[in-house]
Design an enzyme around this catalytic site. Structure first.
Site, PDB file in Angstrom:
ATOM      1  N   ASP A  62       0.865  -1.168   0.000  1.00 14.50           N
ATOM      2  CA  ASP A  62       0.000   0.000   0.000  1.00 14.50           C
ATOM      3  C   ASP A  62       0.910   1.229   0.000  1.00 14.50           C
ATOM      4  OD1 ASP A  62      -2.378   1.682   0.545  1.00 14.50           O
ATOM      5  OD2 ASP A  62      -1.518   1.850   2.564  1.00 14.50           O
ATOM      6  N   ASP A 100      -0.235   5.058   0.836  1.00 16.61           N
ATOM      7  CA  ASP A 100      -0.496   6.114   1.817  1.00 16.61           C
ATOM      8  C   ASP A 100      -0.280   5.638   3.246  1.00 16.61           C
ATOM      9  OD1 ASP A 100      -1.168   7.498  -0.422  1.00 16.61           O
ATOM     10  OD2 ASP A 100      -3.324   7.508  -0.054  1.00 16.61           O
ATOM     11  N   ASP A 124     -12.673  25.174  -4.985  1.00 16.66           N
ATOM     12  CA  ASP A 124     -12.703  23.750  -5.306  1.00 16.66           C
ATOM     13  C   ASP A 124     -11.869  22.960  -4.296  1.00 16.66           C
ATOM     14  OD1 ASP A 124     -14.293  24.031  -7.560  1.00 16.66           O
ATOM     15  OD2 ASP A 124     -12.577  24.311  -8.890  1.00 16.66           O
ATOM     16  N   THR A 127      -2.671   0.854  -4.646  1.00 15.91           N
ATOM     17  CA  THR A 127      -3.167   2.083  -4.037  1.00 15.91           C
ATOM     18  C   THR A 127      -4.405   2.629  -4.724  1.00 15.91           C
ATOM     19  OG1 THR A 127      -2.548   4.401  -3.574  1.00 15.91           O
ATOM     20  CG2 THR A 127      -1.546   3.374  -5.491  1.00 15.91           C
ATOM     21  N   ALA A 128      -5.179   3.415  -3.988  1.00 11.14           N
ATOM     22  CA  ALA A 128      -6.346   4.080  -4.561  1.00 11.14           C
ATOM     23  C   ALA A 128      -5.945   5.297  -5.378  1.00 11.14           C
ATOM     24  CB  ALA A 128      -7.307   4.499  -3.444  1.00 11.14           C
ATOM     25  N   LYS A 180      -8.809  -3.866  -4.224  1.00 11.83           N
ATOM     26  CA  LYS A 180      -7.376  -4.162  -4.169  1.00 11.83           C
ATOM     27  C   LYS A 180      -7.140  -5.670  -4.216  1.00 11.83           C
ATOM     28  CE  LYS A 180      -5.413  -0.158  -1.770  1.00 11.83           C
ATOM     29  NZ  LYS A 180      -4.569   0.272  -0.627  1.00 11.83           N
ATOM     30  N   ASP A 232      -1.145  -0.240   6.108  1.00 14.27           N
ATOM     31  CA  ASP A 232      -1.358   0.411   7.406  1.00 14.27           C
ATOM     32  C   ASP A 232      -2.817   0.396   7.827  1.00 14.27           C
ATOM     33  OD1 ASP A 232      -2.560   3.621   7.086  1.00 14.27           O
ATOM     34  OD2 ASP A 232      -2.081   2.452   5.314  1.00 14.27           O
ATOM     35  N   ASN A 242      -8.817  -1.174   6.137  1.00 13.11           N
ATOM     36  CA  ASN A 242      -9.529  -1.255   4.866  1.00 13.11           C
ATOM     37  C   ASN A 242      -8.857  -2.233   3.906  1.00 13.11           C
ATOM     38  OD1 ASN A 242     -11.568   0.723   5.387  1.00 13.11           O
ATOM     39  ND2 ASN A 242     -10.029   2.320   5.121  1.00 13.11           N
TER      40      ASN A 242
END
Length: 311
Positions: A62, A64, A90, A169-170, A214, A237, A240
C-alpha cells in the site's frame, strides 16, 4: 397503514447495491492489473542480481502511510494547486470532504468514491501525458522526501531476493506508476481514471481501487504474472486493506491503524511500526496526516492566490 414488506424490500435493495459495488470493484481490479502488467519494468536486471529471479513470489505495498508519509493524492493536489489547476473554492470543498470521512472515521464506499471522483474531476480535460509530466515534477517537489525509509528497506529486501514488488493504491494509476518507478519497483496497481483519446474525462474506470477492489487487482495480476499468492507478501497500514492482506501467504501491518493492529494481533500477522516515539503513533497517523495534508493543500492554494493578487 404499516407496510410489512418494507424491510425485505430494503434488504433486496442493499443486496443489489453490494452486488453492483462488487462488480465495479472487480472491474477496477481487472483494469488496474491490465495496466500494471503492460507498464511493468523489465524483470531482467541491468546488474547481476543478489539472488536468482523468483518469478512466482512477489510483494505488494500500500502507499499512503505505508510507503509514504501522508496521502499521495493530497501531495499531488498541493502540486496541482500551485499550478492553478483548480480554484481555491474547489480545493476547500475537497478538503472539507476529506476531513469529514478521514478524521471522523466516516470512510464509507459512497463517501470515498465521491471524494475520489471529485479529485479526478480536477484533471478532466487535461491530457494523460500532461498529468504524467506534472506527476514527475510533483514527486520530486513534494513526495520524494516523504518515503518511509523502513518501508523502502522492506521493498528492497524483496527485490534483493529476486522478487517483483508492486504498489497497490487508490491513487490514480499513472501517479502510482511514477512513484513505483522512482523507487525502483516493478510497477503499480492503482485507480483507473478514464480517458478518451488521451484526455481525461474525470470519471473512474469501474470503482476506485480500495478495499475489496485491491484484492481483486492482486488476484488478477497474479493470474497474469504467474504468481503463487501463497508465496506472496502484502503490506498495509489500514484495516480497509484486510481483503488484500488476506489473499496472500504473508501479511504485514506497517504503521497500522487501531483496526488493523487488532486484526494483526488476532491473526498473528507481523507488525512493523516506523513511528516509534512519535505522539502521532498513539492518536492515529492516517487521520492526522490526512487532515494535515488537506490543510497543507489549502494553505498552498491560499498562498498562491495571495501572491497572484499581490502581483
Amino acid at each position: 397503514m404499516r407496510w410489512f414488506g418494507g424491510d425485505a424490500v430494503s434488504r433486496r435493495h442493499d443486496d443489489r447495491k453490494v452486488t453492483e459495488l462488487d462488480r465495479l470493484a472487480e472491474l477496477a481490479g481487472e483494469a488496474s492489473a491490465e495496466y500494471a502488467h503492460e507498464h511493468a519494468e523489465p524483470s531482467e536486471p541491468t546488474e547481476p542480481p543478489a539472488a536468482p529471479l523468483d518469478l512466482t513470489a512477489a510483494a505488494f505495498f500500500d502507499v499512503d502511510n505505508t510507503m509514504m508519509m501522508g496521502a499521495s493524492i493530497f501531495h499531488f493536489a498541493r502540486g496541482l494547486a500551485a499550478r492553478k489547476f483548480f480554484t481555491n473554492s474547489d480545493l476547500a470543498k475537497f478538503a472539507l470532504q476529506q476531513v469529514k470521512f478521514r478524521v471522523a472515521g466516516k470512510e464509507s464506499q459512497d463517501g470515498i468514491r465521491s471524494s475520489r471522483e471529485q479529485a479526478l474531476s480536477f484533471v478532466a480535460g487535461h491530457t494523460v501525458d500532461e498529468l504524467i509530466s506534472l506527476g514527475e515534477e510533483i514527486y520530486d517537489e513534494l513526495m520524494a522526501d516523504k518515503i518511509w525509509p523502513g518501508t523502502r528497506a522492506l521493498a528492497q529486501m524483496h527485490l534483493d531476493a529476486g522478487q517483483r514488488v508492486w504498489l497497490v493504491t487508490a491513487t490514480p494509476v499513472e501517479l502510482a506508476t511514477i512513484i513505483a518507478r522512482r523507487l525502483g519497483l516493478t510497477g503499480a496497481l492503482g485507480t483507473g481514471a478514464e480517458n478518451e483519446d488521451g484526455v481525461y474525462t474525470g470519471r473512474l474506470v469501474g470503482e476506485m481501487l480500495h478495499g475489496p477492489a485491491k484484492a481483486h487487482a492482486v488476484r488478477a495480476l497474479a493470474a497474469r504474472e504467474g504468481l503463487d499468492l501463497r508465496r506472496c507478501t502484502a503490506y498495509s497500514d489500514s484495516a480497509n486493506d484486510v481483503p488484500m492482506l488476506s489473499v496472500v501467504g504473508t501479511a504485514v501491518a506497517v504503521n497500522p491503524d487501531s483496526g488493523l493492529r487488532e486484526v494483526a494481533r488476532k491473526r498473528t500477522w507481523e507488525i512493523r511500526d516506523f513511528r516509534t516515539g512519535r505522539k502521532a503513533a498513539k492518536i492515529g497517523v492516517p487521520s492526522v496526516l490526512g487532515a494535515g495534508a488537506v490543510a497543507g493543500a489549502v494553505a498552498v492554494g491560499l498562498a498562491y492566490r495571495k501572491r497572484e493578487h499581490a502581483s
